[in-house]
Design a protein around this motif. Sequence first.
Motif, PDB file in Angstrom:
ATOM      1  N   PHE A 101       0.879  -1.825  -0.004  1.00 37.88           N
ATOM      2  CA  PHE A 101      -0.084   0.373  -0.012  1.00 37.88           C
ATOM      3  C   PHE A 101       0.827   1.139  -0.152  1.00 37.88           C
ATOM      4  N   ILE A 102       1.620   1.128   0.703  1.00 42.84           N
ATOM      5  CA  ILE A 102       2.795   1.996   1.024  1.00 42.84           C
ATOM      6  C   ILE A 102       3.728   2.218  -0.520  1.00 42.84           C
ATOM      7  N   HIS A 103       4.192   1.639  -1.147  1.00 40.64           N
ATOM      8  CA  HIS A 103       4.779   1.694  -2.153  1.00 40.64           C
ATOM      9  C   HIS A 103       3.700   1.707  -3.201  1.00 40.64           C
ATOM     10  N   GLY A 104       2.791   1.804  -3.086  1.00 42.84           N
ATOM     11  CA  GLY A 104       1.592   2.211  -4.508  1.00 42.84           C
ATOM     12  C   GLY A 104       1.200   3.916  -4.118  1.00 42.84           C
ATOM     13  N   ARG A 105       1.212   3.987  -3.067  1.00 38.71           N
ATOM     14  CA  ARG A 105       0.959   5.584  -2.916  1.00 38.71           C
ATOM     15  C   ARG A 105       2.551   6.333  -2.984  1.00 38.71           C
ATOM     16  N   SER A 106       3.084   6.057  -3.001  1.00 45.46           N
ATOM     17  CA  SER A 106       5.155   6.521  -2.642  1.00 45.46           C
ATOM     18  C   SER A 106       4.496   6.893  -4.434  1.00 45.46           C
ATOM     19  N   GLY A 107       4.138   5.947  -5.090  1.00 46.64           N
ATOM     20  CA  GLY A 107       4.738   5.965  -6.221  1.00 46.64           C
ATOM     21  C   GLY A 107       6.166   4.655  -6.470  1.00 46.64           C
ATOM     22  N   SER A 108       6.813   4.634  -5.498  1.00 49.00           N
ATOM     23  CA  SER A 108       8.200   4.093  -5.649  1.00 49.00           C
ATOM     24  C   SER A 108       8.324   2.374  -3.955  1.00 49.00           C
ATOM     25  N   SER A 109       9.435   1.460  -4.908  1.00 52.43           N
ATOM     26  CA  SER A 109       9.688   0.539  -4.430  1.00 52.43           C
ATOM     27  C   SER A 109      10.414   0.168  -2.874  1.00 52.43           C
ATOM     28  N   GLU A 110      10.911   1.703  -2.836  1.00 56.67           N
ATOM     29  CA  GLU A 110      12.063   2.796  -1.865  1.00 56.67           C
ATOM     30  C   GLU A 110      12.115   1.342  -0.854  1.00 56.67           C
ATOM     31  N   ARG A 111      12.787   1.192   0.005  1.00 57.54           N
ATOM     32  CA  ARG A 111      12.273   1.238   1.582  1.00 57.54           C
ATOM     33  C   ARG A 111      12.300   1.977   2.479  1.00 57.54           C
ATOM     34  N   ILE A 112      11.574   1.634   3.572  1.00 56.03           N
ATOM     35  CA  ILE A 112      11.048   2.039   4.581  1.00 56.03           C
ATOM     36  C   ILE A 112      11.002   2.063   5.809  1.00 56.03           C
ATOM     37  N   MET A 113      11.011   3.374   6.367  1.00 57.44           N
ATOM     38  CA  MET A 113      11.731   3.764   7.501  1.00 57.44           C
ATOM     39  C   MET A 113      10.419   2.918   8.596  1.00 57.44           C
ATOM     40  N   CYS A 114      10.873   3.219   9.424  1.00 59.65           N
ATOM     41  CA  CYS A 114       9.822   2.660  10.844  1.00 59.65           C
ATOM     42  C   CYS A 114      10.625   3.228  12.137  1.00 59.65           C
ATOM     43  N   THR A 115       9.349   3.478  12.666  1.00 57.02           N
ATOM     44  CA  THR A 115       9.641   4.620  13.770  1.00 57.02           C
ATOM     45  C   THR A 115       8.121   4.008  14.985  1.00 57.02           C
ATOM     46  N   GLY A 116       8.599   4.364  16.237  1.00 58.37           N
ATOM     47  CA  GLY A 116       7.638   4.470  17.077  1.00 58.37           C
ATOM     48  C   GLY A 116       7.551   4.528  18.115  1.00 58.37           C
ATOM     49  N   VAL A 117       7.193   5.082  19.509  1.00 57.11           N
ATOM     50  CA  VAL A 117       7.242   4.797  21.097  1.00 57.11           C
ATOM     51  C   VAL A 117       6.804   4.215  21.432  1.00 57.11           C
ATOM     52  N   SER A 118       7.651   4.118  22.972  1.00 59.05           N
ATOM     53  CA  SER A 118       7.482   2.596  23.639  1.00 59.05           C
ATOM     54  C   SER A 118       7.309   1.129  23.130  1.00 59.05           C
ATOM     55  N   MET A 119       6.199   0.599  22.801  1.00 53.52           N
ATOM     56  CA  MET A 119       5.814  -0.614  22.970  1.00 53.52           C
ATOM     57  C   MET A 119       5.625  -0.460  21.054  1.00 53.52           C
ATOM     58  N   GLY A 120       5.226   0.887  20.599  1.00 57.72           N
ATOM     59  CA  GLY A 120       5.866   0.776  18.898  1.00 57.72           C
ATOM     60  C   GLY A 120       7.067   1.028  18.853  1.00 57.72           C
ATOM     61  N   ALA A 121       8.223   1.578  19.697  1.00 57.87           N
ATOM     62  CA  ALA A 121       9.206   1.450  19.430  1.00 57.87           C
ATOM     63  C   ALA A 121      10.186  -0.122  19.286  1.00 57.87           C
ATOM     64  N   SER A 122       9.528  -0.826  20.314  1.00 61.48           N
ATOM     65  CA  SER A 122       9.805  -2.262  19.603  1.00 61.48           C
ATOM     66  C   SER A 122       9.231  -2.689  18.698  1.00 61.48           C
ATOM     67  N   HIS A 123       8.606  -2.969  18.404  1.00 55.05           N
ATOM     68  CA  HIS A 123       7.620  -3.235  16.564  1.00 55.05           C
ATOM     69  C   HIS A 123       8.249  -2.570  16.045  1.00 55.05           C
ATOM     70  N   PRO A 132      15.032  -5.946   6.698  1.00 53.89           N
ATOM     71  CA  PRO A 132      15.483  -5.627   6.380  1.00 53.89           C
ATOM     72  C   PRO A 132      16.400  -5.403   4.629  1.00 53.89           C
ATOM     73  N   ASP A 133      15.245  -5.203   3.732  1.00 51.92           N
ATOM     74  CA  ASP A 133      14.800  -5.539   2.833  1.00 51.92           C
ATOM     75  C   ASP A 133      13.894  -4.790   1.923  1.00 51.92           C
ATOM     76  N   LEU A 134      13.465  -4.813   3.133  1.00 58.84           N
ATOM     77  CA  LEU A 134      11.979  -3.966   3.101  1.00 58.84           C
ATOM     78  C   LEU A 134      11.614  -2.860   4.152  1.00 58.84           C
ATOM     79  N   PHE A 135      12.467  -2.731   4.752  1.00 60.70           N
ATOM     80  CA  PHE A 135      13.176  -1.587   5.841  1.00 60.70           C
ATOM     81  C   PHE A 135      14.468  -0.989   6.169  1.00 60.70           C
ATOM     82  N   LYS A 136      14.059   0.479   5.780  1.00 58.93           N
ATOM     83  CA  LYS A 136      16.550   1.206   5.934  1.00 58.93           C
ATOM     84  C   LYS A 136      16.376   1.424   7.435  1.00 58.93           C
TER      85      LYS A 136
END
Length: 249
Positions: A101-123, A132-136
């Motif tokens: 979905f994100i690749h379709g919205r951005s028009g690119s297959s570039e790797r995505i960054m992840c972020t979050g706080v507390s358990m969101g950071a754990s995830h 790591p092939d999907l997330f940079k």
Amino acid sequence: MNREYHKWHSPSLGQDMELLAFGHAGQPYLVFPTSSGRFFDFESNGMVHAGERFIEEGKIRLYCVDSIDPQSWDNREKAPGDKARRHNDYDRYITKEVVPFIHGRSGSSERIMCTGVSMGASHSLLFFLKHPDLFKGTIALSGVYNFRYFLDNYQGDSLDVYYNSPLDFLPNLTDPGILKQYRHSTIIVCVGQGAWEQPMVADAIRLRGILQAKGVSCWIDLWGHDVNHDWPWWRKQLPYFLTTLYGKS
């Protein structure tokens, strides 16, 4: 600021899932909520506003997803292995549905960054390390990285638990291809040393040792003893790291 709401029925999870997207251009970020949190929590707690300049300048986009923690890590009735297996369904939802979905919205297959706080950071760290092939990389704020922490420190030998706990599987990871991807990624882990941060500090320090031993660069940033496990500090930390990555106006 461009803001979009999306909802679809997830075949991976067998239920409807919702997300919010912010921005029109730039590096896509997948944002995980706090423990049992919702897709709107990042916005409701001022984190989207904290990164607003970077969104409006087209440097980043945020995709804020829902959690299923009440069905997995936060479920008090399930056995540890069952919790981890339900998380595996969430893993499929993220990698097979949200990422395309994100690749379709951005028009690119570039790797995505992840972020979050507390358990969101754990995830966010877990998903980066497993895919790591999907997330940079990740900007992980105040996370726990030993997922047995969410299982009352369960010491059983469930492989589903093992492969979903970074401080379990990472020390034994030797795959040269995966390690090469880690070395070409951005790993930022931040934690305060104030109230409610002690388990997170210990995990961050252990994580640093493991990654450095494998030749993987990481920025493990320990903030002061006045820095608590709370939203006001995360609203300061996120723009600080975004400025480091994307510069000032």
